[in-house]
Design a protein around this motif. Structure first.
Motif, PDB file in Angstrom:
ATOM      1  N   LYS A 171      74.471  65.231  16.858  1.00  0.00           N
ATOM      2  CA  LYS A 171      74.897  64.453  18.293  1.00  0.00           C
ATOM      3  C   LYS A 171      75.138  65.203  19.180  1.00  0.00           C
ATOM      4  O   LYS A 171      76.153  66.063  18.932  1.00  0.00           O
ATOM      5  CB  LYS A 171      75.890  63.569  17.529  1.00  0.00           C
ATOM      6  CG  LYS A 171      75.365  62.464  16.550  1.00  0.00           C
ATOM      7  CD  LYS A 171      76.351  61.687  15.903  1.00  0.00           C
ATOM      8  CE  LYS A 171      75.823  60.994  14.675  1.00  0.00           C
ATOM      9  NZ  LYS A 171      76.774  60.876  13.564  1.00  0.00           N
TER      10      LYS A 171
ATOM     11  N   ALA B  83      69.284  65.862  25.662  1.00  0.00           N
ATOM     12  CA  ALA B  83      69.489  64.365  25.174  1.00  0.00           C
ATOM     13  C   ALA B  83      70.845  64.090  24.616  1.00  0.00           C
ATOM     14  O   ALA B  83      70.952  63.866  23.444  1.00  0.00           O
ATOM     15  CB  ALA B  83      68.455  64.013  23.856  1.00  0.00           C
TER      16      ALA B  83
ATOM     17  N   MET C 188      74.482  62.186  24.053  1.00  0.00           N
ATOM     18  CA  MET C 188      74.971  60.938  23.681  1.00  0.00           C
ATOM     19  C   MET C 188      76.250  60.260  24.621  1.00  0.00           C
ATOM     20  O   MET C 188      76.477  59.358  24.754  1.00  0.00           O
ATOM     21  CB  MET C 188      75.147  60.575  22.273  1.00  0.00           C
ATOM     22  CG  MET C 188      76.084  61.407  21.771  1.00  0.00           C
ATOM     23  SD  MET C 188      76.653  61.022  19.986  1.00  0.00           S
ATOM     24  CE  MET C 188      77.719  59.517  20.124  1.00  0.00           C
TER      25      MET C 188
ATOM     26  N   THR D 222      75.376  56.504  35.841  1.00  0.00           N
ATOM     27  CA  THR D 222      75.034  55.516  34.830  1.00  0.00           C
ATOM     28  C   THR D 222      73.709  54.760  35.082  1.00  0.00           C
ATOM     29  O   THR D 222      73.363  54.426  33.953  1.00  0.00           O
ATOM     30  CB  THR D 222      76.403  54.590  34.435  1.00  0.00           C
ATOM     31  OG1 THR D 222      76.371  53.868  35.596  1.00  0.00           O
ATOM     32  CG2 THR D 222      77.605  55.160  34.265  1.00  0.00           C
TER      33      THR D 222
ATOM     34  N   TYR E 183      71.134  57.597  33.979  1.00  0.00           N
ATOM     35  CA  TYR E 183      70.954  57.818  32.394  1.00  0.00           C
ATOM     36  C   TYR E 183      71.710  56.808  31.698  1.00  0.00           C
ATOM     37  O   TYR E 183      72.680  56.901  31.256  1.00  0.00           O
ATOM     38  CB  TYR E 183      71.744  59.186  32.172  1.00  0.00           C
ATOM     39  CG  TYR E 183      71.511  60.363  33.182  1.00  0.00           C
ATOM     40  CD1 TYR E 183      70.279  61.066  32.911  1.00  0.00           C
ATOM     41  CD2 TYR E 183      72.149  60.732  34.066  1.00  0.00           C
ATOM     42  CE1 TYR E 183      69.730  62.041  33.581  1.00  0.00           C
ATOM     43  CE2 TYR E 183      71.613  61.666  34.957  1.00  0.00           C
ATOM     44  CZ  TYR E 183      70.581  62.468  34.736  1.00  0.00           C
ATOM     45  OH  TYR E 183      70.228  63.642  35.508  1.00  0.00           O
ATOM     46  N   PRO E 184      70.842  55.628  31.605  1.00  0.00           N
ATOM     47  CA  PRO E 184      71.494  54.524  30.843  1.00  0.00           C
ATOM     48  C   PRO E 184      71.692  54.687  29.345  1.00  0.00           C
ATOM     49  O   PRO E 184      72.373  54.071  28.752  1.00  0.00           O
ATOM     50  CB  PRO E 184      70.445  53.578  31.104  1.00  0.00           C
ATOM     51  CG  PRO E 184      69.113  53.989  31.420  1.00  0.00           C
ATOM     52  CD  PRO E 184      69.558  55.420  31.977  1.00  0.00           C
ATOM     53  N   GLN E 185      71.063  55.599  28.843  1.00  0.00           N
ATOM     54  CA  GLN E 185      71.205  55.924  27.366  1.00  0.00           C
ATOM     55  C   GLN E 185      72.500  56.622  27.004  1.00  0.00           C
ATOM     56  O   GLN E 185      73.025  56.860  26.099  1.00  0.00           O
ATOM     57  CB  GLN E 185      70.080  56.769  26.889  1.00  0.00           C
ATOM     58  CG  GLN E 185      69.728  58.099  27.333  1.00  0.00           C
ATOM     59  CD  GLN E 185      69.388  58.472  28.615  1.00  0.00           C
ATOM     60  OE1 GLN E 185      69.493  57.510  29.391  1.00  0.00           O
ATOM     61  NE2 GLN E 185      69.538  59.717  28.984  1.00  0.00           N
ATOM     62  N   VAL E 186      73.277  57.236  28.127  1.00  0.00           N
ATOM     63  CA  VAL E 186      74.284  58.241  28.031  1.00  0.00           C
ATOM     64  C   VAL E 186      75.495  57.198  28.112  1.00  0.00           C
ATOM     65  O   VAL E 186      75.495  56.486  29.054  1.00  0.00           O
ATOM     66  CB  VAL E 186      74.238  59.250  29.089  1.00  0.00           C
ATOM     67  CG1 VAL E 186      75.687  60.160  28.845  1.00  0.00           C
ATOM     68  CG2 VAL E 186      73.271  60.198  28.725  1.00  0.00           C
ATOM     69  N   HIS E 187      76.561  57.463  27.233  1.00  0.00           N
ATOM     70  CA  HIS E 187      77.786  56.835  27.551  1.00  0.00           C
ATOM     71  C   HIS E 187      78.710  57.852  28.085  1.00  0.00           C
ATOM     72  O   HIS E 187      79.085  58.791  27.673  1.00  0.00           O
ATOM     73  CB  HIS E 187      78.614  56.447  25.913  1.00  0.00           C
ATOM     74  CG  HIS E 187      77.527  55.597  25.325  1.00  0.00           C
ATOM     75  ND1 HIS E 187      76.267  55.756  24.877  1.00  0.00           N
ATOM     76  CD2 HIS E 187      77.662  53.980  25.342  1.00  0.00           C
ATOM     77  CE1 HIS E 187      75.811  54.725  24.376  1.00  0.00           C
ATOM     78  NE2 HIS E 187      76.628  53.689  24.644  1.00  0.00           N
TER      79      HIS E 187
ATOM     80  N   ASP F  52      74.726  51.203  18.594  1.00  0.00           N
ATOM     81  CA  ASP F  52      73.412  51.562  19.160  1.00  0.00           C
ATOM     82  C   ASP F  52      72.149  51.406  18.029  1.00  0.00           C
ATOM     83  O   ASP F  52      72.195  51.334  16.976  1.00  0.00           O
ATOM     84  CB  ASP F  52      73.327  52.981  19.599  1.00  0.00           C
ATOM     85  CG  ASP F  52      73.776  53.207  21.095  1.00  0.00           C
ATOM     86  OD1 ASP F  52      74.178  52.360  21.625  1.00  0.00           O
ATOM     87  OD2 ASP F  52      74.126  54.388  21.340  1.00  0.00           O
TER      88      ASP F  52
END
Length: 120
Positions: A3, A46, A48, A68, A71-75, A120
């Protein structure tokens, strides 16, 4: 799968300390000192999650919202020694996953990262 997490902090010592805490868990951490390098790092690795020290990085609601959306996959997380940041109220309400107080509590840090994996 390892991760990957980014720490964005212009204070290199603080950034390295947070990366060291993250790497005690199952995370590979990248320390950045510039917002300009963030996009490339997210795309190449990639990631997280991204932790932004809002005390040292000059950032506003628009920049956070754009990140945001891009990069919607990133918190995205904020870190600050100040408990209240009215200038980022909109971003914190709608685009930031969580805000952590400095000094960062490792238990709280890992709790939030585990919650990402569970959701997720």
């Amino acid at each position: 799968m390892e991760k990957k997490v980014v720490v964005l902090d212009t204070d290199e010592t603080q950034g390295s300390e947070l990366c060291a805490i993250l790497e005690e868990g199952p995370y590979q951490a990248y320390s950045l000192q510039s917002l300009l390098d963030l996009g490339k790092c997210i795309e190449e690795n990639a990631c997280m999650a991204v932790f932004i020290d809002i005390d040292t990085i000059l950032i506003d609601n628009r920049i956070i919202r754009n990140l945001t959306l891009k990069y919607p996959q990133v918190h995205f997380f904020c870190i600050s020694k100040h408990p209240y940041n009215p200038e980022l109220k909109d971003a914190i309400c709608y685009h930031i996953y969580a805000c952590l107080n400095r000094p960062v509590d490792p238990d709280e840090l890992f709790y939030w990262l585990r919650s990402i994996n569970q959701n997720d």
